[in-house]
Design an enzyme around this catalytic site. Structure first.
Site, short mmCIF file in Angstrom:
data_model
loop_
_atom_site.label_atom_id
_atom_site.label_comp_id
_atom_site.label_asym_id
_atom_site.label_seq_id
_atom_site.Cartn_x
_atom_site.Cartn_y
_atom_site.Cartn_z
N LYS A 52 -9.28 0.40 22.60
CA LYS A 52 -9.15 1.70 23.02
C LYS A 52 -10.63 2.42 23.14
O LYS A 52 -10.63 3.14 24.12
CB LYS A 52 -8.66 2.28 21.79
CG LYS A 52 -7.25 2.14 21.51
CD LYS A 52 -6.57 2.70 20.18
CE LYS A 52 -5.13 2.13 19.98
NZ LYS A 52 -4.65 2.46 18.80
N GLN A 96 -5.57 5.01 13.29
CA GLN A 96 -5.16 3.86 13.46
C GLN A 96 -4.02 3.33 12.17
O GLN A 96 -4.33 3.54 11.09
CB GLN A 96 -6.29 2.79 13.67
CG GLN A 96 -5.63 1.37 13.88
CD GLN A 96 -5.10 1.29 15.39
OE1 GLN A 96 -5.34 2.08 16.10
NE2 GLN A 96 -4.00 0.43 15.33
N ASP A 119 -0.95 9.90 19.77
CA ASP A 119 0.06 8.91 19.58
C ASP A 119 1.33 9.30 19.86
O ASP A 119 2.20 8.54 19.90
CB ASP A 119 -0.33 8.54 18.21
CG ASP A 119 -0.93 7.22 17.96
OD1 ASP A 119 -0.77 6.44 18.79
OD2 ASP A 119 -1.50 7.13 17.00
#
Ligand code: GUN
Length: 281
Positions: A52, A96, A119
């Site tokens: 990322k 995460q 997300d």
């Protein structure tokens, strides 16, 4: 032989488009910053986070990684999220997953400002997606839709079978395919006669988490097969949920692992970072 849907090439094209848009934003004095929070030492998470960061750097998004120790408490993590919510320089926040077991994941996801939830995991964004309102869409399912569209694969009216019902992939995938006018079935570990169900699919999406589970016996001649798996085979080599060798001979199009869906997930995160500028205006 199936056409190989090249996630790497499609991602590269999208990233180059994003680079231009981000350059235009910079010229207007708008900088985009993504905060990535990683707790603990999960090796797979470390690889995902690095990917990322690299993707952000490529397109010109600033990434700020906060690597917290395994012992971080739920309260401490909630405070970190709150600080990022209040930081006007931060456009997007990503925590995460998976988190260490002593932290309640749903509590953390709920604490993220839904306007910074790149997300698309916050219940507000999930709800908006379900009713078709503008929202951050979860990256993997949104990436699959984009891949199909950019490969000129028509979705309207098609029989789509999704194997897997996770909150991150299976469930949102089915909603997004429905939005594209597919007839959608969600199959899962308790589905009876799974092969009979999957053989109905014009578009078969495998998100099971079992290496090479989907063999040619599960696939109709000429189906499009999308492999969301990130598994390891008996030799420890990265592979998908689909037995590529046998299915490739039967499908009309197929995504490889690596080089398929995984590439798109990171790219759609960048798309969401750009959208975050709009959502936070
Ligand atoms: N862990 C595995 N995939 C994902 C993802 O897409 N987002 C986050 N936050 N964690 C993940």
């Amino acid at each position: 032989m199936a056409k190989i849907i090249d996630g790497k090439a499609i991602s590269a094209a999208i990233k180059d488009e994003l680079k231009e848009q981000i350059k235009a934003y910079k010229e207007q004095g708008i900088e985009i910053t993504l905060a990535v929070v990683k707790v603990g030492n999960d090796p797979a998470s470390a690889v995902y986070v690095r990917n990322k960061e690299k993707a952000c750097e490529y397109v010109g998004i600033t990434s700020r990684t906060l690597a917290l120790p395994e012992e971080t408490t739920e309260e401490e993590l909630l405070k970190v999220v709150e600080d990022l919510n209040n930081d006007s320089a931060v456009n997007g926040i990503l925590v995460q997953l998976p988190l260490p077991k002593h932290i309640d994941e749903s509590k953390i996801l709920l604490a993220i400002d839904s306007n910074k939830d790149v997300d698309g995991f916050h219940p507000v964004n999930v709800g908006k997606m379900v009713i078709g309102e503008d929202a951050f869409l979860p990256c993997t399912p949104a990436g699959i839709i984009e891949m199909l569209k950019r490969s000129d694969i028509d979705i309207t009216g098609k029989e789509c079978v999704v194997i897997g019902r996770s909150n991150i992939v299976g469930k949102p995938m089915s909603i997004l395919m429905l939005k594209e006018n597919a007839t959608v079935t969600i199959a899962h570990s308790r589905t009876k006669d799974l092969k009979e169900v999957t053989k109905r699919a014009d578009i078969l999406i495998a998100a099971i988490g079992k290496a090479k589970f989907v063999t040619d016996e599960y696939v109709k001649d000429g189906a499009v097969v999308i492999d969301v798996g990130m598994d390891r085979d008996e030799n420890g080599k990265l592979c998908g949920d689909v037995d590529f060798e046998s299915v490739e001979k039967k499908a009309s199009a197929i995504t490889p692992v690596p080089g398929g869906v995984g590439q798109m997930t990171v790219t759609m995160l960048l798309v969401n970072c750009l959208r975050s500028v709009e959502f936070n205006k």
